[in-house]
Design an enzyme around this catalytic site. Structure first.
Site: not given
Length: 351
Positions: A51, A53, A78, A87, A203, A207, A211, A290, A298
């Site tokens: 982390h 720190e 944490c 940490c 889609t 298409d 992705l 996308e 929706s």
């Protein structure tokens, strides 16, 4: 700007370096200050690694100065054992007498316990420096922790007169080209910064998108698609081996199994809410939606969205498939050659 704000700004700058690599962990930066001089700094680089720190403390060359220093951190240290030790315990063990924190951790495993641990160890703890800026930096993490769902980014491109595509019946007709070479790269960069990317059945059929992040460096997101009745075929690009795919369906036995995880849901209930909570349970903390227009709408109608990126191309087509409508605060607009990118945000939570 006060002295606390000065060093906390640096923490926030450092934290942003972890964008796209910390995954479902928050972005966190930390600096160690001795006699108004930064003697150590660090940020959370990657999920599962040290982390902020820890990296800041380890970067201090003369460790004896820690007992006379102040450590700044953009999120509460944490207090629990996860993939790394707590940490707060490390800070206490180093005898750092003063800790400045931007914002408390909303994670129920921390939620003030890190601050309490530090105070019990005798440290002076100051909380709330640049708090709103720190919350904004970790919008997705706060949504994850407070709403137990994935953070949702909506993305679409539209014409100047409000259409996202021509009317098309099949993939034999190509989709309307609205993005240019630069904005395509911008979108792929956004994909690399999200853990999941979602499209609807139509889609996927019309298409046939892949992705992935082929135009930008970074991990491919998990691909997510709705296929209620099994309309998609195995040759669809979503089922290739460049990234795993999750299919939400009503079928008991989804016919495509290679590289696919199928999840049965009830399409008579709120589909969006079910999807977001299931994805959160699967550690997909951020979701980019996308298309198409019905799927994006929706999410808007269910009020399960957090930000939107809308590209408006400098063309008009007069008729076609209407673009979604979303209301929020426009944060900024950037011009890319022949189009504008609008970044729209709503409140951190719906509450």
């Amino acid at each position: 700007m006060g002295i606390y704000e000065k060093y906390m700004w640096r923490c926030l700058q450092l934290a942003k370096k972890g964008l796209g690599t910390t995954k479902n962990n928050p972005l966190v930066g930390s600096v160690v200050v001795h006699n108004d001089t930064i003697i150590g700094e660090g940020y959370h680089r990657k999920m599962g690694e040290a982390h902020a720190e820890v990296n800041a403390i380890n970067s201090v060359k003369d460790q004896s100065l820690l007992k006379e220093s102040t450590i700044y951190v953009s999120l509460e240290p944490c207090s629990h054992f996860g993939k790394t030790p707590p940490c707060a315990a490390l800070i206490a063990s180093k005898g750092i007498p003063k800790v400045v924190v931007a914002v408390k951790d909303p994670n129920e495993d921390v939620a003030g316990r890190g601050i309490m641990m530090l105070k019990e160890a005798g440290a002076e703890v100051i909380v709330g420096i640049l708090e709103e800026k720190a919350k904004e930096l970790n919008r997705s993490f706060f949504v994850n922790q407070t709403e137990k769902r994935s953070f949702v980014t909506l993305k679409w491109a539209q014409t100047k007169d409000g259409f996202i595509d021509n009317e098309r019946d099949s993939r034999e007709l190509p989709p309307l080209k609205l993005s240019n070479n630069i904005t395509q790269c911008v979108v792929h960069k956004m994909r690399s910064q999200n853990m999941g990317i979602m499209v609807g059945t139509n889609t996927a059929l019309k298409d046939n998108p892949t992705l992935n992040t082929r135009l930008w460096y970074g991990d491919n997101p998990v691909r997510i698609v709705l296929d209620r009745t099994g309309k998609l075929c195995a040759d669809n690009n979503l089922f290739n081996d460049c990234a795993p795919t999750v299919v939400f369906t009503e079928l008991n036995n989804y016919p495509i199994v290679d590289n696919v995880t199928s999840i049965q849901i009830n399409f008579e209930e709120n589909v969006v809410e079910q999807v977001l909570h299931i994805l959160y349970e699967k550690d997909i903390a951020t979701l980019m939606v996308e298309g198409g227009s019905m799927l994006i709408s929706s999410f808007v109608e269910s009020d399960f969205w957090d930000e939107a990126f809308v590209e408006v191309a400098n063309i008009e087509i007069g008729c076609g498939i209407r673009a979604p409508l979303v209301r929020g605060s426009t944060i900024n607009a950037k011009k890319y050659i022949d189009s504008l990118h609008y970044h729209i945000k709503k409140r951190i939570t719906r509450n």
